[in-house]
Design a protein around this motif. Structure first.
Motif, mmCIF file in Angstrom:
data_model
loop_
_atom_site.group_PDB
_atom_site.id
_atom_site.type_symbol
_atom_site.label_atom_id
_atom_site.label_comp_id
_atom_site.label_asym_id
_atom_site.label_seq_id
_atom_site.Cartn_x
_atom_site.Cartn_y
_atom_site.Cartn_z
ATOM 1 N N VAL A 1 1.117 -0.884 -0.319
ATOM 2 C CA VAL A 1 0.068 0.552 0.206
ATOM 3 C C VAL A 1 0.917 1.535 -0.277
ATOM 4 O O VAL A 1 0.625 1.887 -0.988
ATOM 5 N N GLY A 2 1.688 0.904 0.825
ATOM 6 C CA GLY A 2 2.575 2.582 1.038
ATOM 7 C C GLY A 2 3.678 2.577 0.203
ATOM 8 O O GLY A 2 3.623 3.460 -0.151
ATOM 9 N N LEU A 3 4.586 1.642 -0.843
ATOM 10 C CA LEU A 3 5.149 1.413 -2.082
ATOM 11 C C LEU A 3 4.647 2.399 -2.970
ATOM 12 O O LEU A 3 4.372 3.367 -4.060
ATOM 13 N N LEU A 4 2.892 1.626 -3.576
ATOM 14 C CA LEU A 4 2.116 1.987 -4.922
ATOM 15 C C LEU A 4 1.924 3.687 -4.287
ATOM 16 O O LEU A 4 1.713 4.989 -5.222
ATOM 17 N N ALA A 5 1.004 4.114 -3.650
ATOM 18 C CA ALA A 5 1.294 5.344 -2.873
ATOM 19 C C ALA A 5 1.744 6.057 -3.060
ATOM 20 O O ALA A 5 1.362 7.468 -3.308
ATOM 21 N N THR A 6 3.124 6.141 -2.358
ATOM 22 C CA THR A 6 4.007 6.965 -3.276
ATOM 23 C C THR A 6 4.503 7.213 -4.688
ATOM 24 O O THR A 6 4.763 7.982 -5.022
ATOM 25 N N GLN A 7 3.881 6.373 -5.133
ATOM 26 C CA GLN A 7 4.108 6.643 -6.990
ATOM 27 C C GLN A 7 2.258 7.358 -7.552
ATOM 28 O O GLN A 7 2.690 7.511 -8.426
ATOM 29 N N HIS B 1 -0.378 6.186 -6.833
ATOM 30 C CA HIS B 1 -1.486 5.357 -6.708
ATOM 31 C C HIS B 1 -3.080 5.615 -5.850
ATOM 32 O O HIS B 1 -2.344 5.953 -4.548
ATOM 33 N N ASP B 2 -4.181 4.969 -5.908
ATOM 34 C CA ASP B 2 -5.115 4.905 -4.882
ATOM 35 C C ASP B 2 -5.159 3.612 -4.082
ATOM 36 O O ASP B 2 -5.623 2.654 -5.210
ATOM 37 N N VAL B 3 -4.446 2.971 -2.990
ATOM 38 C CA VAL B 3 -4.287 1.625 -2.704
ATOM 39 C C VAL B 3 -4.983 1.003 -1.453
ATOM 40 O O VAL B 3 -4.288 2.275 -0.342
ATOM 41 N N VAL B 4 -5.467 -0.189 -1.440
ATOM 42 C CA VAL B 4 -6.336 -0.081 -0.102
ATOM 43 C C VAL B 4 -5.924 -1.373 -0.142
ATOM 44 O O VAL B 4 -5.753 -2.370 -1.227
ATOM 45 N N HIS B 5 -5.512 -1.822 1.011
ATOM 46 C CA HIS B 5 -5.484 -3.785 1.339
ATOM 47 C C HIS B 5 -7.184 -4.633 1.549
ATOM 48 O O HIS B 5 -7.409 -3.762 2.040
ATOM 49 N N TRP B 6 -7.156 -5.451 0.746
ATOM 50 C CA TRP B 6 -7.979 -6.492 1.037
ATOM 51 C C TRP B 6 -8.226 -6.403 2.500
ATOM 52 O O TRP B 6 -9.601 -6.297 3.061
ATOM 53 N N ARG B 7 -7.497 -6.746 3.651
ATOM 54 C CA ARG B 7 -7.569 -6.505 5.218
ATOM 55 C C ARG B 7 -8.262 -5.752 5.853
ATOM 56 O O ARG B 7 -8.539 -5.308 6.512
ATOM 57 N N ASP B 8 -7.704 -4.629 5.297
ATOM 58 C CA ASP B 8 -8.658 -3.001 6.024
ATOM 59 C C ASP B 8 -9.789 -2.613 5.512
ATOM 60 O O ASP B 8 -10.593 -1.826 5.679
ATOM 61 N N ILE B 9 -10.632 -3.920 3.994
ATOM 62 C CA ILE B 9 -11.808 -3.203 3.815
ATOM 63 C C ILE B 9 -13.179 -4.830 3.762
ATOM 64 O O ILE B 9 -14.000 -4.183 3.795
ATOM 65 N N GLY B 10 -12.122 -5.944 3.798
ATOM 66 C CA GLY B 10 -13.053 -6.593 3.767
ATOM 67 C C GLY B 10 -12.495 -7.779 4.500
ATOM 68 O O GLY B 10 -11.515 -8.227 5.704
ATOM 69 N N ALA B 11 -13.072 -9.016 4.543
ATOM 70 C CA ALA B 11 -13.174 -10.458 5.425
ATOM 71 C C ALA B 11 -11.949 -11.021 4.953
ATOM 72 O O ALA B 11 -11.973 -11.435 3.570
ATOM 73 N N ILE B 12 -11.020 -11.830 5.419
ATOM 74 C CA ILE B 12 -9.855 -11.891 5.683
ATOM 75 C C ILE B 12 -10.099 -13.498 4.349
ATOM 76 O O ILE B 12 -9.195 -14.173 3.766
ATOM 77 N N ASP B 13 -11.045 -14.109 4.451
ATOM 78 C CA ASP B 13 -11.360 -15.096 4.068
ATOM 79 C C ASP B 13 -12.230 -14.874 3.143
ATOM 80 O O ASP B 13 -12.818 -15.838 2.718
ATOM 81 N N ALA B 14 -12.278 -13.853 2.059
ATOM 82 C CA ALA B 14 -13.720 -13.717 0.714
ATOM 83 C C ALA B 14 -13.091 -14.602 0.325
ATOM 84 O O ALA B 14 -11.425 -14.938 0.131
ATOM 85 N N SER B 15 -13.937 -14.878 -0.732
ATOM 86 C CA SER B 15 -13.717 -15.658 -2.172
ATOM 87 C C SER B 15 -13.440 -14.559 -2.633
ATOM 88 O O SER B 15 -13.337 -13.562 -2.608
#
Length: 123
Positions: free
Chosen positions: A14-20, A22-36
């Protein structure tokens, strides 16, 4: 570009791409880690995001289903640590530019990147 990072990759992406810029989110921050994978794909389509993953299933789903979205960047390098392969991944994304849209698949192997344009790609 807008990205969602799959749970199989470090949140450091997330941090690496944001420094370039980009608008970046990690799935664990928005959804269930066991999501399909289908749940993540559907969310990525709804939010107009590119999936960054080390999982081959996302690219397979996009290609075999003939999806126009989302695009997928799959990291197949020996390491998925952003401190090891991050520079090459960032450069590969930049090189793909607007072609990384419309269900495109960018595969990043050690030392090489291959882009398969999507069905909805800009001509």
């Amino acid at each position: 570009m807008k990205f969602v990072i799959d749970v199989n990759l470090s949140p450091e992406w997330v941090g690496l791409l944001a420094t370039q810029g980009h608008d970046v989110v990690h799935w664990r921050d928005i959804g269930a880690i066991d999501a399909s994978d289908d749940d993540i794909l559907a969310w990525a389509v709804q939010e107009d995001r590119i999936v960054l993953t080390a999982d081959l299933d996302f690219a397979t789903a996009v290609a075999t289903r003939g999806l126009r979205a989302p695009s997928v960047v799959q990291v197949r390098a020996g390491s998925t640590d952003p401190s090891v392969v991050g520079g090459f991944v960032v450069q590969s994304i930049a090189n793909a530019g607007p072609a990384l849209g419309g269900g495109a698949i960018l595969t990043i192997d050690p030392g090489q990147a291959r882009l398969r344009p999507g069905l909805g790609a800009i001509s």
